[in-house]
Design a protein around this motif. Structure first.
Motif, short mmCIF file in Angstrom:
data_model
loop_
_atom_site.label_atom_id
_atom_site.label_comp_id
_atom_site.label_asym_id
_atom_site.label_seq_id
_atom_site.Cartn_x
_atom_site.Cartn_y
_atom_site.Cartn_z
N THR A 167 0.70 -1.01 -0.04
CA THR A 167 -0.07 -0.18 0.08
C THR A 167 0.56 1.57 -0.19
O THR A 167 0.03 2.15 -0.28
CB THR A 167 -0.55 0.22 1.42
OG1 THR A 167 -0.18 0.66 2.39
CG2 THR A 167 -1.50 -1.22 1.87
N ARG A 168 2.34 1.44 0.26
CA ARG A 168 2.86 1.93 0.69
C ARG A 168 3.00 3.31 -0.53
O ARG A 168 2.86 4.48 0.11
CB ARG A 168 4.41 2.18 1.29
CG ARG A 168 5.55 3.41 1.80
CD ARG A 168 4.65 4.02 2.38
NE ARG A 168 5.60 4.94 3.49
CZ ARG A 168 5.40 5.89 3.90
NH1 ARG A 168 3.94 6.12 4.68
NH2 ARG A 168 6.37 6.35 4.93
N ARG A 169 3.93 2.33 -1.70
CA ARG A 169 3.92 3.22 -3.07
C ARG A 169 2.25 4.52 -3.47
O ARG A 169 2.65 5.58 -3.14
CB ARG A 169 4.00 2.34 -4.03
CG ARG A 169 4.14 3.05 -5.91
CD ARG A 169 4.95 2.67 -7.05
NE ARG A 169 3.74 2.97 -7.39
CZ ARG A 169 2.76 2.28 -8.60
NH1 ARG A 169 2.09 2.10 -8.12
NH2 ARG A 169 2.22 2.72 -9.73
N VAL B 199 14.26 14.43 -7.63
CA VAL B 199 12.37 14.96 -6.81
C VAL B 199 12.17 14.82 -8.38
O VAL B 199 12.47 16.01 -9.56
CB VAL B 199 13.86 16.59 -6.80
CG1 VAL B 199 12.31 16.85 -5.87
CG2 VAL B 199 14.41 15.91 -5.29
N HIS B 200 10.88 14.83 -8.26
CA HIS B 200 9.79 15.03 -9.03
C HIS B 200 8.26 15.16 -8.26
O HIS B 200 8.59 14.93 -7.24
CB HIS B 200 9.71 13.57 -10.08
CG HIS B 200 9.51 11.61 -9.45
ND1 HIS B 200 8.38 12.21 -8.98
CD2 HIS B 200 10.09 11.44 -8.88
CE1 HIS B 200 8.13 10.79 -7.81
NE2 HIS B 200 9.13 10.90 -8.33
N LEU C 168 6.66 9.50 -13.02
CA LEU C 168 7.01 8.46 -12.38
C LEU C 168 5.41 7.84 -11.18
O LEU C 168 6.41 6.08 -10.77
CB LEU C 168 8.55 8.76 -12.08
CG LEU C 168 9.48 8.97 -12.41
CD1 LEU C 168 10.57 9.96 -12.52
CD2 LEU C 168 10.24 7.51 -12.86
N GLU C 169 5.10 8.00 -11.44
CA GLU C 169 3.90 7.73 -10.95
C GLU C 169 3.59 6.13 -10.94
O GLU C 169 2.47 5.74 -10.86
CB GLU C 169 2.57 9.27 -10.26
CG GLU C 169 3.65 9.71 -9.21
CD GLU C 169 2.66 11.02 -9.45
OE1 GLU C 169 0.88 11.03 -9.38
OE2 GLU C 169 2.97 12.06 -8.42
N LEU C 170 3.69 6.46 -12.34
CA LEU C 170 3.31 4.63 -13.27
C LEU C 170 4.61 4.46 -13.60
O LEU C 170 5.54 5.05 -14.19
CB LEU C 170 2.34 5.61 -14.54
CG LEU C 170 1.21 6.21 -14.44
CD1 LEU C 170 0.36 6.33 -15.81
CD2 LEU C 170 0.01 4.82 -13.64
N TYR D 219 5.57 11.50 -2.76
CA TYR D 219 6.48 10.10 -3.66
C TYR D 219 7.25 10.70 -4.83
O TYR D 219 7.62 11.49 -5.31
CB TYR D 219 5.35 9.77 -5.06
CG TYR D 219 5.90 8.53 -5.59
CD1 TYR D 219 6.30 7.58 -5.13
CD2 TYR D 219 5.63 8.50 -6.80
CE1 TYR D 219 6.59 6.03 -5.33
CE2 TYR D 219 6.82 7.07 -7.54
CZ TYR D 219 6.76 6.15 -7.02
OH TYR D 219 6.87 5.02 -7.28
N GLY D 220 8.64 10.32 -4.01
CA GLY D 220 9.55 11.21 -4.25
C GLY D 220 10.00 12.32 -4.66
O GLY D 220 10.80 12.92 -5.59
#
Length: 545
Positions: free
Chosen positions: A488-490, A515-516, A522-524, A499-500
Motif C-alpha cells: 500500500t505504501r507506494r 526529485v519529481h 514516474l507515478e506510473l 512520492y519521490g
C-alpha cells in the motif's frame, strides 16, 4: 488441516495433479470418461474445483521480482543493497528504488504477466460458465468478475493505461485504454457483482472473493479516485469503509502480529488472503528474500537464505518516538539498543528483525564474511564476525554491508522451514479499512472522528500515546507503520503527494537526487517493452518514449 477446506483443498489438488501427470508413462492409456460442460459443472463443489485455477493465479504475490517487489522497492520502505558481488543484478533493483524506471526492466514484465495471466484465467472460466444452462453459474461468474476486478485494479494502479479484455474468444490484440476508462470499467464490474457475492466469514468463503473483499477493492478505488481520474470521491470511500466496519464480520485482533502467524487462518481481521502452503501451494519466499545467509542456522532452514531485502533506516526509525528515546537520532548502536527496550516503542516493531543473531541452540551466530568495524563508528559490525542486524544502511551501491538493514520479520518464520512459507498472505485487512475511513473523514473535514479511528489503531499497537491532533503527516506515518510491506505504501505516498520528494531515502545514492513533483510520469510504471513489441496497439505511458 488448517484453513479453508475448499480453495485450500483445491490448490492442493492442483499441485497433486501436476505430480501425478508427470508420472504417467502410458501414452496410449484408454480414456474411460471425459470432463465436459454437460457432465461436470453440475454441483457447487464442481464449480469451486474449477475456481481453483483462478485463485492459484494469486500465488505470485509472495515471491521475488513481481508485483509486490515493484511496489515495495519503489517506495521508501524497502531496498536491496548491492553487497559487493551480490544483488546488483544488472542494476534493475537500483532502478526501482532510485525511480529510474526503464521499460526493459524484467520486474515490470513479470508483474504484467502475473496480472494479465490472472485476468486471462478469469476470462476463460467466465466463458466456460456462461455457456452452461445451470442456475449455479451466475454466482460463480460474479465471484470471478470480482477477482478479475482485483487484477485490473492492481494493473491500473501500477501501469495506468492498460488494455481491457473480457472476451476469452477475442482474436484481435487489444489496444490501450486510458486510466479513467479502466477505473470506470472496474467500478462498473464491482457495482454489478457486489450484491451477488457471499457475506459469510467461514470455511466456505476463506480465501475467496466475498462481498467484503469486493467492497474493499471499491473503497480503494474511491480512496484513490483523485489520482486515477482527477475527481476525489472521499464520501463514497467512507461509505464503503463504514459498511465493511459496521456490517462485516470482522474485528481487530488483540495482537497485531497474530495476523501474520504461520497458522493465521483464525484471524478475525483478515478480509482476503491467499492461502499458501509450503508443500502444495508454494511461492511465499520472504524467508529466503530477506534473511541473511547465516540465518539458516537460526531457524534450521532446509535452504540457505539470499540476504536481500532490507528496510530503509528512516522508515524503521519512524516506529520509535524520539521524545521517549532521546538517543534514537544518535549513533546507530544506541538506536539498535532502544529497539530491544520494552514500553518505549511501537509494538509493531515485530515487523522487523534487528540486533544480535543466534543459532537455534542459543549460541551467537557468526558471519565470517562480515565487514570489519572502522573508525567512523558506522561502517561494519563492532562485534566483528558475530552477526548483528543493524537498522543503519551505509549505502545501496556498490558496497552495502552484509548485516545492514532491519530485516522483514512481519510474517512468522517456521523452525525447520523450507524456502516456501505456509503463512496465508494477507491481501486486505480491517485495519486498512479503518485507516481509510479515517483518511476519508479527515479529507471531508471530520477531524475528530478521524482522530478517534487512528487512535484505535495506535491503541492496539501498544505502548503508544494517542495522537492529540491529526495532520496529513502523522496520518500518512501511521498508515506506513500499520501497513508495512502490505503493498500500500507506494500508493499512499502518491495520494499524499509525497512520492519521490526531496527527502527520499537513498533515492539518488552517489548521484544528484531525482526529485519529481506530484503528478509526475514516474507515478506510473512503464508498459513493459516486450508487451509493446508483441502488441503494436499498446501505447507507452508518457515520459518513457
Amino acid at each position: 488441516m488448517k484453513k479453508l477446506l475448499n480453495i485450500k483443498t483445491i490448490l492442493i489438488g492442483l499441485g497433486l495433479s501436476c505430480l501425478t501427470t508427470t508420472s504417467c508413462v502410458d501414452l496410449e492409456e484408454q480414456v474411460y470418461s471425459q470432463v465436459t460442460a454437460d457432465n461436470f459443472f453440475r454441483t457447487n463443489e464442481e464449480f469451486i474445483s474449477a475456481l481453483g485455477a483462478a485463485y492459484s493465479s494469486l500465488g505470485g504475490l509472495g515471491n521475488h521480482s513481481g508485483l509486490w517487489s515493484i511496489n515495495e522497492l519503489a517506495s521508501d520502505e524497502i531496498v536491496i543493497s548491492t553487497k559487493g558481488g551480490d544483488w546488483f543484478d544488472g542494476g534493475v533493483l537500483l532502478q526501482l528504488h532510485q525511480h529510474e524506471f526503464l521499460p526493459d526492466n524484467p520486474f515490470f514484465q513479470n508483474s504484467w504477466n502475473f496480472l494479465f495471466g490472472g485476468i486471462n484465467t478469469c476470462n476463460r472460466l467466465i466463458f466456460s460458465f456462461q455457456s452452461l444452462d445451470n442456475p449455479n453459474s451466475a454466482a460463480f461468474i460474479g465471484e470471478l468478475r470480482a477477482l478479475r476486478a482485483l487484477f485490473y485494479y492492481w494493473a491500473m494502479d501500477a501501469f495506468g493505461n492498460i488494455p481491457l479484455v473480457t472476451d476469452f474468444t477475442a482474436l484481435e490484440s487489444p489496444g490501450t485504454k486510458t486510466r479513467k476508462e479502466a477505473y470506470d470499467f472496474i467500478l462498473s464490474e464491482l457495482n454489478e457483482v457486489i450484491p451477488l457475492l457471499p457475506t459469510a466469514k467461514d470455511g466456505t468463503t476463506y480465501g475467496r472473493m466475498t462481498k467484503w473483499a469486493a467492497l474493499t477493492i471499491r473503497m480503494k478505488l474511491y480512496l484513490n479516485a483523485e489520482v486515477y481520474t482527477g475527481t476525489p470521491q472521499w464520501a463514497l470511500a467512507a461509505a464503503d469503509a463504514e459498511e465493511i466496519i459496521n456490517s462485516g464480520p470482522y474485528s481487530l485482533m488483540p495482537s497485531y502480529k497474530d495476523n501474520f502467524l504461520i497458522n493465521n487462518a483464525g484471524s478475525t481481521e483478515n478480509i482476503f488472503v491467499y492461502p499458501y502452503d509450503k508443500v502444495f501451494a508454494g511461492g511465499f519466499n520472504w524467508v529466503m528474500m530477506t534473511l541473511h545467509i547465516a540465518s539458516q542456522s537460526t531457524y534450521n532452514l532446509t535452504q540457505q537464505p539470499w540476504n536481500g531485502y532490507q528496510t530503509v533506516e528512516e522508515f524503521y526509525n519512524s516506529y520509535i518516538d524520539p521524545s521517549k528515546n532521546p538517543g534514537v537520532q544518535g549513533p546507530v548502536w544506541k538506536g539498535l539498543a532502544l529497539s530491544q527496550s520494552v514500553g518505549t516503542i511501537d509494538g509493531r516493531l515485530s515487523n522487523f528483525l534487528v540486533g544480535p543473531q543466534f543459532r537455534s541452540d542459543g549460541s551467537r551466530l557468526v558471519d565470517p564474511g562480515v565487514e570489519p568495524f572502522d573508525a567512523t563508528g558506522r561502517n561494519g559490525d563492532p562485534d566483528g564476525p558475530p552477526l548483528t542486524f543493524m537498522p543503519y544502511l551505509n549505502e545501496i551501491w556498490p558496497q552495502g554491508l552484509r548485516q545492514a538493514g532491519a530485516r522483514i520479520g512481519k510474517y512468522e518464520f517456521e523452525m525447520g522451514g523450507t524456502n516456501n512459507m505456509s503463512n496465508d498472505f494477507v491481501i486486505f485487512r480491517l485495519s486498512d479499512v479503518i485507516l481509510s475511513l479515517a483518511e476519508a473523514r479527515f479529507r471531508l473535514g471530520n477531524t475528530s472522528q478521524a482522530l478517534a479511528l487512528v487512535n484505535q489503531i495506535r491503541a492496539r499497537a501498544g505502548n503508544l500515546d494517542p495522537f492529540t491532533t491529526l495532520t496529513e503527516e502523522n496520518l500518512l506515518a501511521e498508515r506506513g507503520r500499520e501497513m508495512f510491506v502490505e503493498m500500500t505504501r507506494r500508493q499512499d505516498l502518491i495520494r499524499f503527494k509525497k512520492y519521490g520528494q526531496a527527502w527520499w531515502p537513498f533515492q539518488g545514492m552517489n548521484r544528484p537526487k531525482r526529485v519529481h513533483q506530484p503528478g509526475s510520469h514516474l507515478e506510473l510504471f512503464p508498459i513493459p517493452e516486450p508487451q509493446l513489441l508483441a502488441n503494436p496497439r499498446l501505447k507507452q505511458n508518457p515520459g518513457y518514449n
